[in-house]
Structure formats: C-alpha cells, structure tokens
Write a protein that holds these residues in place. Structure first.
Motif, PDB file in Angstrom:
ATOM      1  N   VAL A 271       0.844  -1.203   0.000  1.00  0.00           N
ATOM      2  CA  VAL A 271       0.000   0.000   0.000  1.00  0.00           C
ATOM      3  C   VAL A 271       0.875   1.248   0.000  1.00  0.00           C
ATOM      4  CG1 VAL A 271      -1.656   1.326   1.363  1.00  0.00           C
ATOM      5  CG2 VAL A 271      -1.982  -1.128   1.066  1.00  0.00           C
ATOM      6  N   GLU A 272       1.942   1.245   0.799  1.00  0.00           N
ATOM      7  CA  GLU A 272       2.853   2.384   0.846  1.00  0.00           C
ATOM      8  C   GLU A 272       3.500   2.609  -0.516  1.00  0.00           C
ATOM      9  OE1 GLU A 272       6.634   4.477   1.487  1.00  0.00           O
ATOM     10  OE2 GLU A 272       6.601   2.319   1.250  1.00  0.00           O
ATOM     11  N   HIS A 273       3.829   1.535  -1.209  1.00  0.00           N
ATOM     12  CA  HIS A 273       4.417   1.649  -2.550  1.00  0.00           C
ATOM     13  C   HIS A 273       3.418   2.241  -3.547  1.00  0.00           C
ATOM     14  CE1 HIS A 273       6.809   0.776  -6.056  1.00  0.00           C
ATOM     15  NE2 HIS A 273       5.762   0.175  -6.583  1.00  0.00           N
ATOM     16  N   VAL A 274       2.193   1.764  -3.516  1.00  0.00           N
ATOM     17  CA  VAL A 274       1.165   2.287  -4.429  1.00  0.00           C
ATOM     18  C   VAL A 274       0.936   3.774  -4.186  1.00  0.00           C
ATOM     19  CG1 VAL A 274      -1.299   2.181  -4.993  1.00  0.00           C
ATOM     20  CG2 VAL A 274       0.023   0.073  -4.801  1.00  0.00           C
ATOM     21  N   ILE A 275       0.870   4.174  -2.923  1.00  0.00           N
ATOM     22  CA  ILE A 275       0.689   5.593  -2.604  1.00  0.00           C
ATOM     23  C   ILE A 275       1.903   6.398  -3.059  1.00  0.00           C
ATOM     24  CG2 ILE A 275       0.516   7.235  -0.690  1.00  0.00           C
ATOM     25  CD1 ILE A 275      -1.251   5.100   0.702  1.00  0.00           C
ATOM     26  N   GLY A 276       3.093   5.844  -2.877  1.00  0.00           N
ATOM     27  CA  GLY A 276       4.311   6.522  -3.303  1.00  0.00           C
ATOM     28  C   GLY A 276       4.400   6.692  -4.805  1.00  0.00           C
TER      29      GLY A 276
ATOM     30  N   GLY B 240       0.772   9.078  -5.737  1.00  0.00           N
ATOM     31  CA  GLY B 240       0.759  10.444  -5.212  1.00  0.00           C
ATOM     32  C   GLY B 240       1.419  11.451  -6.140  1.00  0.00           C
ATOM     33  N   PRO B 241       2.648  11.188  -6.582  1.00  0.00           N
ATOM     34  CA  PRO B 241       3.283  12.135  -7.508  1.00  0.00           C
ATOM     35  C   PRO B 241       2.528  12.277  -8.833  1.00  0.00           C
ATOM     36  CG  PRO B 241       4.938  10.752  -6.502  1.00  0.00           C
ATOM     37  CD  PRO B 241       3.602  10.198  -6.101  1.00  0.00           C
ATOM     38  N   GLU B 242       1.903  11.214  -9.296  1.00  0.00           N
ATOM     39  CA  GLU B 242       1.134  11.307 -10.542  1.00  0.00           C
ATOM     40  C   GLU B 242      -0.075  12.227 -10.371  1.00  0.00           C
ATOM     41  OE1 GLU B 242       2.111  10.261 -13.482  1.00  0.00           O
ATOM     42  OE2 GLU B 242       3.899   9.434 -12.521  1.00  0.00           O
ATOM     43  N   LEU B 243      -0.733  12.133  -9.226  1.00  0.00           N
ATOM     44  CA  LEU B 243      -1.844  13.055  -8.948  1.00  0.00           C
ATOM     45  C   LEU B 243      -1.346  14.490  -8.836  1.00  0.00           C
ATOM     46  CD1 LEU B 243      -3.916  10.976  -6.381  1.00  0.00           C
ATOM     47  CD2 LEU B 243      -4.533  11.523  -8.737  1.00  0.00           C
ATOM     48  N   GLY B 244      -0.184  14.668  -8.225  1.00  0.00           N
ATOM     49  CA  GLY B 244       0.416  15.996  -8.131  1.00  0.00           C
ATOM     50  C   GLY B 244       0.781  16.550  -9.498  1.00  0.00           C
ATOM     51  N   ASN B 245       1.299  15.692 -10.366  1.00  0.00           N
ATOM     52  CA  ASN B 245       1.611  16.124 -11.728  1.00  0.00           C
ATOM     53  C   ASN B 245       0.346  16.525 -12.481  1.00  0.00           C
ATOM     54  OD1 ASN B 245       4.306  15.589 -11.279  1.00  0.00           O
ATOM     55  ND2 ASN B 245       4.244  13.578 -12.249  1.00  0.00           N
ATOM     56  N   PHE B 246      -0.723  15.773 -12.280  1.00  0.00           N
ATOM     57  CA  PHE B 246      -2.001  16.095 -12.918  1.00  0.00           C
ATOM     58  C   PHE B 246      -2.506  17.459 -12.437  1.00  0.00           C
ATOM     59  CE2 PHE B 246      -6.704  15.735 -12.964  1.00  0.00           C
ATOM     60  CZ  PHE B 246      -6.889  15.640 -14.344  1.00  0.00           C
TER      61      PHE B 246
END
Length: 149
Positions: A71-76, A79-85
């Motif tokens: 789960v920590e890996h998926v969020i890691g 998260g940056p992809e959502l920030g890039n969006f």
C-alpha cells in the motif's frame, strides 16, 4: 539517514524542504539556480522516502508488513502522478511558474498541518539498533565486509 533518532521529524523536515525547493524553482529565472533548486528537491525527496519507508518497516508487525509495504508503494507511485495532474491543470489555466510556486507552498502548508496535528509522528524516535528488525545474513555479510551495522 535511518540511524537518525528523530525519524518522524526528519521526514517532516525533508518534505517541507522539498516543497520550499519546488517553490523556489518556480521563482528562479536562471538556469543554475533552477538546477540547484531541483537538486535540493531531489535530495529532500530521497530523505523523505527513505525515512518513511524505514518507519513503515520498523512499526508494521511482521504479519502485515508485506501488505502495508505494498500500500505504501502504491501511494508513493500514485501520489506524484496526482500531483503532476494537478500541476498540469493549474499550469494550463495560469502559468508553469505559478503552478510550481502554488504547489510548493501548498506542500509546505500540508506538512505544517500534519506536523501540528500528528504529535506521534513529530515525536517519533527510531528504535535502538538492537531492536531494529534485521534480515538473517545481512548483518553477518556487512560485518564480514567491514561495514558498521
């Protein structure tokens, strides 16, 4: 980095430095200061990721470590992809520098909010070296190589 005793404070500080570096990158108008800001942001992100991963490994019970690490890996990754969006949408509506400054300052505010409301994270101290989980053979191999464990 994982030997620093105040792992939670290190993680929060590194995340704040990352946000500040991105905001400064958005304000920099010249190449070399911009590259310096990116180098600082990259280093701060690395410190944050390493301390977060170590904290998760130390505090998750053995029976759940694989699931929690996944789960920590998926969020890691997500998260940056959502920030890039978010950054792309804001940059297309305003400008790239504004999006960078806004994102960096938002990150600083988010870190401040988490730090203010999450006392256990802020006060977290890494367990002593004797209490840290180790993989069998890793400590022996490091000792044989002359490394300090």
């Amino acid at each position: 980095m994982t030997r620093w005793r105040r792992g939670g404070l290190v993680q929060l500080s590194a995340a704040g430095v990352w946000g500040l570096a991105l905001a400064c990158f958005g304000l920099s108008g010249r190449l070399w200061p911009a590259l310096g800001c990116l180098a600082v942001a990259g280093a701060a992100d690395t410190v944050s990721v390493v301390t977060r991963s170590a904290l998760v490994q130390w505090e998750t019970p053995d029976a759940y470590r694989g699931r929690v690490s996944s789960v920590e890996h998926v969020i890691g990754v997500a998260g940056p992809e959502l920030g890039n969006f978010r950054g792309g949408l804001l940059a297309s509506a305003t400008s790239a520098p504004f999006s960078l400054v806004f994102g960096g300052l938002s990150a600083i505010l988010a870190v401040a909010a988490v730090s203010a409301t999450n006392v256990p994270l802020r006060a977290y101290r890494t367990p002593p070296a004797a209490a840290q989980p180790t993989t069998p053979g890793v400590a022996d191999a490091a000792a044989a190589a002359g490394e300090v464990c």
